[in-house]
Design a protein around this motif. Structure first.
Motif, PDB file in Angstrom:
ATOM      1  N   THR A 192      -1.051 -10.602   8.812  1.00 15.08           N
ATOM      2  CA  THR A 192      -0.639 -11.536   7.924  1.00 15.08           C
ATOM      3  C   THR A 192       0.860 -11.559   7.916  1.00 15.08           C
ATOM      4  OG1 THR A 192      -0.427  -9.835   6.069  1.00 15.08           O
ATOM      5  CG2 THR A 192      -2.615 -10.730   6.516  1.00 15.08           C
ATOM      6  N   PRO A 193       1.523 -12.913   7.360  1.00 15.40           N
ATOM      7  CA  PRO A 193       2.905 -13.068   7.546  1.00 15.40           C
ATOM      8  C   PRO A 193       3.477 -11.992   6.911  1.00 15.40           C
ATOM      9  CG  PRO A 193       1.682 -15.264   6.879  1.00 15.40           C
ATOM     10  CD  PRO A 193       0.659 -14.091   6.869  1.00 15.40           C
ATOM     11  N   ARG A 194       2.942 -11.268   5.570  1.00 13.54           N
ATOM     12  CA  ARG A 194       3.649 -10.385   4.707  1.00 13.54           C
ATOM     13  C   ARG A 194       3.951  -9.021   5.542  1.00 13.54           C
ATOM     14  NH1 ARG A 194       0.228 -12.568   0.560  1.00 13.54           N
ATOM     15  NH2 ARG A 194      -0.747 -10.361   0.656  1.00 13.54           N
ATOM     16  N   GLY A 195       2.873  -8.845   6.472  1.00 16.42           N
ATOM     17  CA  GLY A 195       2.820  -7.317   6.936  1.00 16.42           C
ATOM     18  C   GLY A 195       4.137  -7.259   8.085  1.00 16.42           C
ATOM     19  N   LEU A 196       4.208  -5.817   8.363  1.00  8.71           N
ATOM     20  CA  LEU A 196       5.301  -5.468   9.254  1.00  8.71           C
ATOM     21  C   LEU A 196       4.918  -5.928  10.878  1.00  8.71           C
ATOM     22  CD1 LEU A 196       6.107  -1.731   8.388  1.00  8.71           C
ATOM     23  CD2 LEU A 196       7.554  -3.880   8.036  1.00  8.71           C
ATOM     24  N   GLU A 197       3.486  -6.337  10.799  1.00  2.18           N
ATOM     25  CA  GLU A 197       2.994  -6.934  12.074  1.00  2.18           C
ATOM     26  C   GLU A 197       3.704  -8.046  12.529  1.00  2.18           C
ATOM     27  OE1 GLU A 197       0.111  -8.147   9.072  1.00  2.18           O
ATOM     28  OE2 GLU A 197       1.074  -6.230   9.773  1.00  2.18           O
ATOM     29  N   ALA A 198       4.285  -8.917  11.390  1.00  3.70           N
ATOM     30  CA  ALA A 198       4.688 -10.034  11.786  1.00  3.70           C
ATOM     31  C   ALA A 198       5.628  -9.900  12.585  1.00  3.70           C
ATOM     32  CB  ALA A 198       4.905 -10.853  10.603  1.00  3.70           C
ATOM     33  N   ARG A 199       6.525  -8.858  12.645  1.00  3.85           N
ATOM     34  CA  ARG A 199       7.974  -8.711  13.356  1.00  3.85           C
ATOM     35  C   ARG A 199       7.645  -7.749  14.528  1.00  3.85           C
ATOM     36  NH1 ARG A 199      11.440  -4.463  13.107  1.00  3.85           N
ATOM     37  NH2 ARG A 199      10.512  -3.865  11.059  1.00  3.85           N
ATOM     38  N   LEU A 200       6.747  -6.706  14.415  1.00  2.00           N
ATOM     39  CA  LEU A 200       6.516  -5.594  15.308  1.00  2.00           C
ATOM     40  C   LEU A 200       5.794  -6.166  16.383  1.00  2.00           C
ATOM     41  CD1 LEU A 200       6.086  -2.627  13.025  1.00  2.00           C
ATOM     42  CD2 LEU A 200       8.311  -3.394  14.137  1.00  2.00           C
ATOM     43  N   VAL A 201       4.615  -6.581  16.256  1.00  2.24           N
ATOM     44  CA  VAL A 201       3.880  -7.262  17.157  1.00  2.24           C
ATOM     45  C   VAL A 201       4.472  -8.087  18.390  1.00  2.24           C
ATOM     46  CG1 VAL A 201       1.707  -8.378  17.862  1.00  2.24           C
ATOM     47  CG2 VAL A 201       1.497  -6.604  15.944  1.00  2.24           C
ATOM     48  N   PRO A 202       5.172  -9.165  17.623  1.00  3.91           N
ATOM     49  CA  PRO A 202       5.765  -9.901  18.883  1.00  3.91           C
ATOM     50  C   PRO A 202       6.924  -9.509  19.550  1.00  3.91           C
ATOM     51  CG  PRO A 202       5.375 -11.182  16.748  1.00  3.91           C
ATOM     52  CD  PRO A 202       5.186  -9.886  16.411  1.00  3.91           C
ATOM     53  N   ASP A 203       7.666  -8.597  18.978  1.00  2.17           N
ATOM     54  CA  ASP A 203       8.615  -7.726  19.430  1.00  2.17           C
ATOM     55  C   ASP A 203       8.214  -6.816  20.742  1.00  2.17           C
ATOM     56  OD1 ASP A 203      10.656  -8.939  17.777  1.00  2.17           O
ATOM     57  OD2 ASP A 203      10.936  -6.968  16.634  1.00  2.17           O
ATOM     58  N   ARG A 204       6.890  -6.581  20.463  1.00  4.06           N
ATOM     59  CA  ARG A 204       6.314  -5.616  21.590  1.00  4.06           C
ATOM     60  C   ARG A 204       5.662  -6.492  22.574  1.00  4.06           C
ATOM     61  NH1 ARG A 204       5.770  -0.359  19.448  1.00  4.06           N
ATOM     62  NH2 ARG A 204       4.211   0.214  21.082  1.00  4.06           N
ATOM     63  N   GLY A 205       5.581  -7.656  22.651  1.00  2.00           N
ATOM     64  CA  GLY A 205       5.118  -8.598  23.385  1.00  2.00           C
ATOM     65  C   GLY A 205       3.824  -8.973  23.320  1.00  2.00           C
ATOM     66  N   TYR A 206       2.971  -8.568  22.222  1.00  2.00           N
ATOM     67  CA  TYR A 206       1.671  -8.967  22.288  1.00  2.00           C
ATOM     68  C   TYR A 206       1.501 -10.049  21.267  1.00  2.00           C
ATOM     69  CZ  TYR A 206       1.406  -4.156  24.236  1.00  2.00           C
ATOM     70  OH  TYR A 206       1.149  -3.138  24.946  1.00  2.00           O
ATOM     71  N   GLU A 207       0.179 -10.940  21.479  1.00  2.00           N
ATOM     72  CA  GLU A 207      -0.224 -12.169  20.868  1.00  2.00           C
ATOM     73  C   GLU A 207      -0.702 -11.648  19.373  1.00  2.00           C
ATOM     74  OE1 GLU A 207      -3.249 -15.671  20.904  1.00  2.00           O
ATOM     75  OE2 GLU A 207      -4.036 -13.859  21.786  1.00  2.00           O
ATOM     76  N   LEU A 208      -0.038 -12.462  18.225  1.00  2.00           N
ATOM     77  CA  LEU A 208      -0.391 -12.079  17.024  1.00  2.00           C
ATOM     78  C   LEU A 208      -0.947 -13.417  16.293  1.00  2.00           C
ATOM     79  CD1 LEU A 208      -0.340 -10.254  14.379  1.00  2.00           C
ATOM     80  CD2 LEU A 208       1.905 -11.407  13.961  1.00  2.00           C
ATOM     81  N   ARG A 209      -2.134 -13.183  15.791  1.00  2.00           N
ATOM     82  CA  ARG A 209      -2.844 -14.239  15.007  1.00  2.00           C
ATOM     83  C   ARG A 209      -3.128 -13.939  13.649  1.00  2.00           C
ATOM     84  NH1 ARG A 209      -5.946 -17.073  19.299  1.00  2.00           N
ATOM     85  NH2 ARG A 209      -6.733 -18.389  17.758  1.00  2.00           N
ATOM     86  N   MET A 210      -2.760 -14.992  12.684  1.00  2.64           N
ATOM     87  CA  MET A 210      -2.698 -14.680  11.311  1.00  2.64           C
ATOM     88  C   MET A 210      -4.262 -14.969  10.863  1.00  2.64           C
ATOM     89  SD  MET A 210       0.265 -13.621  10.691  1.00  2.64           S
ATOM     90  CE  MET A 210       1.949 -13.712  11.343  1.00  2.64           C
ATOM     91  N   ILE A 211      -4.733 -13.964   9.803  1.00  2.00           N
ATOM     92  CA  ILE A 211      -5.710 -14.397   8.830  1.00  2.00           C
ATOM     93  C   ILE A 211      -5.342 -13.889   7.714  1.00  2.00           C
ATOM     94  CG2 ILE A 211      -7.291 -13.848  11.046  1.00  2.00           C
ATOM     95  CD1 ILE A 211      -7.775 -11.049   9.563  1.00  2.00           C
ATOM     96  N   PRO A 212      -6.226 -14.580   6.799  1.00  2.00           N
ATOM     97  CA  PRO A 212      -5.975 -14.121   4.896  1.00  2.00           C
ATOM     98  C   PRO A 212      -6.174 -12.736   4.787  1.00  2.00           C
ATOM     99  CG  PRO A 212      -7.633 -16.074   5.367  1.00  2.00           C
ATOM    100  CD  PRO A 212      -7.297 -15.374   6.854  1.00  2.00           C
ATOM    101  N   PRO A 213      -5.176 -11.950   4.035  1.00  2.00           N
ATOM    102  CA  PRO A 213      -5.228 -10.707   3.810  1.00  2.00           C
ATOM    103  C   PRO A 213      -6.316 -10.401   2.987  1.00  2.00           C
ATOM    104  CG  PRO A 213      -3.527 -11.610   2.803  1.00  2.00           C
ATOM    105  CD  PRO A 213      -3.915 -12.805   3.777  1.00  2.00           C
ATOM    106  N   VAL A 214      -7.098  -9.345   3.100  1.00  2.00           N
ATOM    107  CA  VAL A 214      -8.155  -8.933   1.906  1.00  2.00           C
ATOM    108  C   VAL A 214      -7.872  -7.422   1.690  1.00  2.00           C
ATOM    109  CG1 VAL A 214     -10.729  -8.739   1.535  1.00  2.00           C
ATOM    110  CG2 VAL A 214      -9.753 -10.675   3.017  1.00  2.00           C
ATOM    111  N   PRO A 215      -7.030  -7.379   0.506  1.00  2.00           N
ATOM    112  CA  PRO A 215      -6.902  -5.886   0.113  1.00  2.00           C
ATOM    113  C   PRO A 215      -8.050  -5.488  -0.262  1.00  2.00           C
ATOM    114  CG  PRO A 215      -5.176  -7.431  -0.869  1.00  2.00           C
ATOM    115  CD  PRO A 215      -6.427  -8.303  -0.375  1.00  2.00           C
ATOM    116  N   VAL A 216      -8.399  -4.268   0.167  1.00  2.00           N
ATOM    117  CA  VAL A 216      -9.769  -3.569  -0.150  1.00  2.00           C
ATOM    118  C   VAL A 216      -9.251  -2.177  -0.892  1.00  2.00           C
ATOM    119  CG1 VAL A 216     -11.751  -2.351   0.504  1.00  2.00           C
ATOM    120  CG2 VAL A 216     -10.924  -4.301   1.888  1.00  2.00           C
TER     121      VAL A 216
END
Length: 364
Positions: A38-62
């Motif tokens: 999700t755009p709000r998570g740390l993955e929005a920065r960390l995943v592209p920085d490590r060279g992996y594809e990131l696809r956004m989906i709606p967050p569902v807090p459980v």
């Protein structure tokens, strides 16, 4: 093979997912890897920085426990599952690996809809609802801790960054201290409470600063972004907002004062670094459970948040820092309990699940 990682939100979810991605690519560079986030998570920065594809989906807090909030979930889940299933079909996902967090539950349900295999990794001793759901439909379940309550869980350990899992503390000790500007010989206490710091730890360590320095102990203290402490103006008490190179900090330290998040406990045990764990006093008590196994193994101490005071640092940690033989025994106990190969062990489960899907789809 194409693997989709569902581990967004916090570093405790994202970092193990990225460690697994690196392990899979070491095995086979042709493996496709997509991370959900999700755009709000740390993955929005960390995943592209490590060279992996990131696809956004709606967050569902459980919620980690059944609460009235669960009543609002069905509509949110339905939309998120549909969008996630579209991603899985688009990348032709063979395996979905979930680590808990906001994107895990939709990923598990979407995998069942698209026919992708499911592998679950649980970082905490007490699993949350998302991973309890995923474990019911999973082909394999890996746990960072022994004696997991999830069905059919295999103790694989925590997937760790290679800079941590390959760390030789003894060999790196002097270079790390030189890099951090620390004394090469004096005992060193490392204090940190995560990226935001921890006020209890900050107050306890800074309040004991004079006693520690007078006893010949140096301190490396990460106070958190925007944090500040009142300590003597002495280069032996090094204050940083944040430590970008935890491998250097671990190599330089003799003892740690820290919270007991799952990643922290796993990293310190893996590198054989003794710690005084101070569980976060709120929430569902998972931090106490995370620290309990390594403490029981002799690799650490458990300090209650209310008892974490300057006086406790002087009474308990200061004598320990001046006792290298006891520190050595604790270090050996932590290392014997910890696991450095959680990334490869989890990769084994993922590759086996993917091979099972391939053989099922192509009987030849």
């Amino acid at each position: 093979m194409h693997v989709v990682l569902a581990g967004g939100g916090t570093a405790g979810h994202v970092e193990p997912a990225l460690a697994l991605a690196d392990a899979l690519r070491r095995r086979d560079p042709s493996i496709g890897i997509t991370a959900l986030g999700t755009p709000r998570g740390l993955e929005a920065r960390l995943v592209p920085d490590r060279g992996y594809e990131l696809r956004m989906i709606p967050p569902v807090p459980v919620p980690r426990r059944p609460t009235p909030q669960l009543l609002a979930l069905p509509l949110r889940v339905r939309s998120a599952v549909a969008e996630t299933a579209a991603v899985l079909r688009d990348v032709d996902a063979d395996v979905v690996v979930g680590f808990g967090g906001y994107v895990a539950a939709p990923a598990y349900l979407a995998a069942r809809r698209t026919g992708a295999r499911v592998v679950v990794h649980e970082a905490n001793v007490r699993p949350g609802l998302a991973n309890r759901l995923g474990a019911r439909m999973a082909d394999a379940v890996g746990s960072a801790w022994p004696d997991s309550t999830l069905p059919h869980a295999e103790y694989v350990g925590m997937p760790l960054r290679r800079s941590i899992s390959t760390l030789d503390r003894a060999a790196a000790r002097q270079p790390a201290r030189a890099e951090l500007g620390l004394d090469p010989d004096a005992p060193c206490l490392l204090v940190f409470g995560g990226s935001q710091g921890a006020r209890t730890l900050n107050r306890a360590a800074s309040g004991a600063a004079r006693a520690l320095l007078d006893a010949g102990v140096q301190v490396l203290h990460a106070v958190g972004r925007g944090g500040a402490v009142d300590v003597p103006d002495d280069p032996r008490y090094a204050v940083r907002e944040y430590l970008d190179r935890m491998d250097l900090a671990y190599a330089a330290a003799d003892l740690v004062l820290c919270r007991s998040g799952a990643m922290t406990c796993s990293e310190l045990a893996a590198v054989g670094l003794p710690a005084a764990y101070v569980p976060f006093p709120h929430g569902n008590g998972e931090q106490r459970l995370n620290a309990a196994p390594v403490v029981a193994a002799g690799g650490g101490l458990l300090v209650e948040d209310a008892a974490c005071t300057p006086e406790e640092v002087e009474r308990t940690l200061l004598p320990l820092l001046r006792d290298p033989e006891r520190l050595g025994r604790m270090s050996a106990a932590a290392a014997a309990f910890g696991r450095r190969d959680g990334d490869d062990r989890l990769a084994d489960l993922v590759l086996a699940a993917g091979a099972g899907r391939s053989s099922r789809e192509d009987p030849s």
